[in-house]
Design an enzyme around this catalytic site. Sequence first.
Site, mmCIF file in Angstrom:
data_model
loop_
_atom_site.group_PDB
_atom_site.id
_atom_site.type_symbol
_atom_site.label_atom_id
_atom_site.label_comp_id
_atom_site.label_asym_id
_atom_site.label_seq_id
_atom_site.Cartn_x
_atom_site.Cartn_y
_atom_site.Cartn_z
ATOM 1 N N ASP A 1 40.892 40.870 9.334
ATOM 2 C CA ASP A 1 40.767 39.704 8.457
ATOM 3 C C ASP A 1 41.479 39.910 7.127
ATOM 4 O OD1 ASP A 1 39.281 38.700 10.430
ATOM 5 O OD2 ASP A 1 37.379 38.578 9.307
ATOM 6 N N ASP B 1 44.156 37.489 5.441
ATOM 7 C CA ASP B 1 43.961 36.906 4.109
ATOM 8 C C ASP B 1 45.157 37.177 3.205
ATOM 9 O OD1 ASP B 1 41.549 36.087 5.030
ATOM 10 O OD2 ASP B 1 40.375 37.652 4.020
ATOM 11 N N SER C 1 33.839 6.667 30.017
ATOM 12 C CA SER C 1 32.851 7.710 30.304
ATOM 13 C C SER C 1 32.853 7.997 31.808
ATOM 14 C CB SER C 1 31.473 7.285 29.821
ATOM 15 O OG SER C 1 31.181 6.024 30.335
ATOM 16 N N LYS D 1 31.410 20.681 32.016
ATOM 17 C CA LYS D 1 31.239 19.482 31.186
ATOM 18 C C LYS D 1 30.653 19.924 29.846
ATOM 19 C CE LYS D 1 29.566 14.765 31.282
ATOM 20 N NZ LYS D 1 28.956 14.667 29.959
ATOM 21 N N ARG E 1 34.992 9.218 19.652
ATOM 22 C CA ARG E 1 35.040 8.288 20.769
ATOM 23 C C ARG E 1 34.531 6.909 20.355
ATOM 24 N NH1 ARG E 1 31.364 6.907 24.802
ATOM 25 N NH2 ARG E 1 32.370 6.216 26.724
ATOM 26 N N CYS F 1 -10.975 37.590 15.747
ATOM 27 C CA CYS F 1 -12.027 38.479 15.242
ATOM 28 C C CYS F 1 -12.728 37.933 13.998
ATOM 29 C CB CYS F 1 -11.467 39.866 14.969
ATOM 30 S SG CYS F 1 -10.459 39.950 13.487
ATOM 31 N N CYS G 1 -3.612 38.712 10.429
ATOM 32 C CA CYS G 1 -5.021 39.092 10.438
ATOM 33 C C CYS G 1 -5.110 40.458 9.759
ATOM 34 C CB CYS G 1 -5.509 39.185 11.884
ATOM 35 S SG CYS G 1 -7.025 40.124 12.082
HETATM 36 S S1 IVH Z 1 36.994 13.731 31.380
HETATM 37 C C1 IVH Z 1 37.749 9.218 32.125
HETATM 38 N N1 IVH Z 1 36.263 16.215 31.243
HETATM 39 O O1 IVH Z 1 31.917 13.595 29.096
HETATM 40 C C2 IVH Z 1 36.773 10.218 31.667
HETATM 41 N N2 IVH Z 1 34.986 14.612 30.042
HETATM 42 O O2 IVH Z 1 31.019 10.812 30.287
HETATM 43 C C3 IVH Z 1 37.382 11.241 30.790
HETATM 44 N N3 IVH Z 1 33.148 15.584 28.753
HETATM 45 O O3 IVH Z 1 32.778 11.357 26.653
HETATM 46 C C4 IVH Z 1 36.496 12.342 30.483
HETATM 47 N N4 IVH Z 1 33.509 17.667 29.315
HETATM 48 O O4 IVH Z 1 33.145 13.747 26.044
HETATM 49 C C5 IVH Z 1 36.012 14.959 30.853
HETATM 50 N N5 IVH Z 1 35.751 18.489 31.206
HETATM 51 C C6 IVH Z 1 35.503 17.225 30.804
HETATM 52 C C7 IVH Z 1 34.435 16.907 29.929
HETATM 53 C C8 IVH Z 1 34.213 15.581 29.578
HETATM 54 C C9 IVH Z 1 32.751 16.833 28.607
HETATM 55 C C10 IVH Z 1 32.486 14.396 28.134
HETATM 56 C C11 IVH Z 1 33.436 13.537 27.378
HETATM 57 C C12 IVH Z 1 33.124 12.117 27.748
HETATM 58 C C13 IVH Z 1 31.958 12.256 28.660
HETATM 59 C C14 IVH Z 1 32.195 11.372 29.855
#
Ligand code: IVH
Length: 682
Positions: free
Chosen positions: A35, A39, A84, A117, A138, A417, A432
């Site tokens: 580090d 720095d 999603s 995920k 998002r 106790c 205690c």
């Molecule tokens: S793909 C078209 N890959 O899950 C969908 N999403 O419900 C594109 N997430 O809001 C998403 N890990 O934040 C994708 N390996 C991954 C992910 C991922 C987490 C989250 C993402 C999204 C939500 C989808």
Amino acid sequence: MRIPNHISQQVDKLREAIDRHNYNYSVLDEPSIPDSEYDKLFLELQKLEQSYPQLITLDSPTQRVGATPLEKFSQITHRSPMLSLNNEFDTSSVEAFDRRVGEKLGTNEVEYAVEPKFDGLAVSLLFENGSFVTGATRGDGYIGEDVTLNLRTVKSIPLHLRKSDKNRIPFLLEIRGEVLMLKEDFEKLNLQQREKNEKEFMNPRNAAAGSLRQLDPRVTATRRLAFFAYGIGEFEGEEIPRDTHSNVMKYLASQGFPIAKECDVVRGSVALLSYYQKVKELREHLPYDIDGVVYKINSLAQQKEMGFVSRAPRFAVAHKFPAQEVVTELLGIDVQVGRTGVLTPVARLRPIFVGGATVAHATLHNEDEINRKDVMVGDSVIVRRAGDVIPEVVGVVIERRPSNASRFMMPNQCPVCGAKVIRMSDEAVTRCTAGLFCPAQRKQSIMHFASRRGMDIEGLGEKLVDKLVDNGFVVTPADLYTLDDEKLTSLSRMAKKSAINLLAAINKSKSTTLASFIYALGIRNVGVTTARELARYFGDFNKLKEANVKTLQGIPDVGLVVAQSITDFFSEKHNIEVINKLFSDPVGIELKEERDIRKMQDGNNANKISGKTFVLTGALPNMSREDAKERIESLGGKVTSSVSKKTNYVVVGAASGSKYDKAVELGIVTLDEAKLLELLKN
Ligand code: IVH
């Protein structure tokens, strides 16, 4: 003012070096310089930029942290919506997904890119002509918040793309991924929050969200956020792969973006499910929280063919893990008394299934913690159970508080106790004051004495200790050695055979090591490691008994608090009496010299472990890392955290990362679990 050539060259060189070291540190997790050296480079660049402000560019590493807080975030409309994923929770839905895909594509075994995920926040990062220009949350999927200034402080997000082989840079590239906080950084942040008497965050996700949505980027910069890419949005540029998702991910990695090490490509639903199982087992060993895995059709052409339904793609699904955090009712708060007299409030919960088990109790740590979390009896509380960690109450759903919720008060008498309890002004805990006269403390200290890492008396469990203490047969650990089969068989549900076995185990425990004996005494703040250090340093129990604070502080890892606990313990008349009894007839504890044991092991071919240095990496299939470490150490081996030329063995489990590569590079012997067990057996 004209800028001398050598100055702009020097500035370029410094930026290149800083970016490279930053990448090694933040993305690869393999620091390339100390580090202090980093720095120094940084300071040199800052100085040059101060003298020649014309040289400052927005993507200079010195420009990550802006100085002015925002009034509010402005809005950004996503170029294409951030959708999603549909969630699946069981095997049959995953099989159904794979079947649907196969039928629509007319393919037998579909190829999928599979990924963890992440449990963080989705963001979109826009790069124009190679430079990071805007970053957004998002939001509702169509419009998000402009958090560019905060994202610029995230060290694992490169501020500019690298040139491709053909010396090209994409004109436009939108990267999508997740901002999160590593578990380790979350723990550190909460520790700081506690020290500052500020509210702690419930989980890494909340901490990441709170940090990313700060109006003052200087605050975000102190929070150590991480970023992982999982795909791209809009793009214009020849060099961006158009064939498969996995190649897109490879491209992103080549551009300096962190991607999950656990990404893979598999075919068919059986492989999807075994990936799910594998990652589920890894979950608690990963440095970040995940809440499932994601399956994506790998071919981009096939993805297009599948298309979308309402707000989710048909070409991908999330396969979620069982929740590790759930909401349940807090029925009451009980108070338990521990070995050192500490009163611990324990939540009594409406039983609930979380993290793979039904939980009815969870620790609340101490009084301050209850107040900080604003927990009241009757509340709906959020309970977390992750891996092997003891379940805990992480927070309250305030909106659901009933009108008859009641505050918890620490009792002013020991619930076991009846003795007075005290709370030192410099301690968070209430104790205690009755010491070993309190049956709860007596029981706990006897259990500790008999525990595996202590005197290792097999068969002496909690229920039995309860009976022995309640019947007055055992007051101190020394009394264990006065038990006979008459006393034991007089206890309810104690068969003759168990009595004999227990007596044999008690007898066997008389011959032990100095380290185990020190640990067994249950001196406050002296755990296994410290006990081992003390044994190694003094080599003789009497020397430890007589040591003063100053001598003790000279031992590695022993600070003032530990040293003081040790001298306090030995200045207690009652403790000395018990120790004297343990060493004299009829008990006669005998301490084997550690060296003898070392010799014995060497004779037994255990020199394969004794004196050798091990590094553990990745998750082992059947043994926890803690277990492996303990077993190696018990045979005189050493376990360290980084691989160097001095390392003798690297034990490699699933999802091992750079440590494995390093081992191969240095030609160090690697072992899997089976080979390690073989060594341990020898
Ligand atoms: S793909 C078209 N890959 O899950 C969908 N999403 O419900 C594109 N997430 O809001 C998403 N890990 O934040 C994708 N390996 C991954 C992910 C991922 C987490 C989250 C993402 C999204 C939500 C989808």
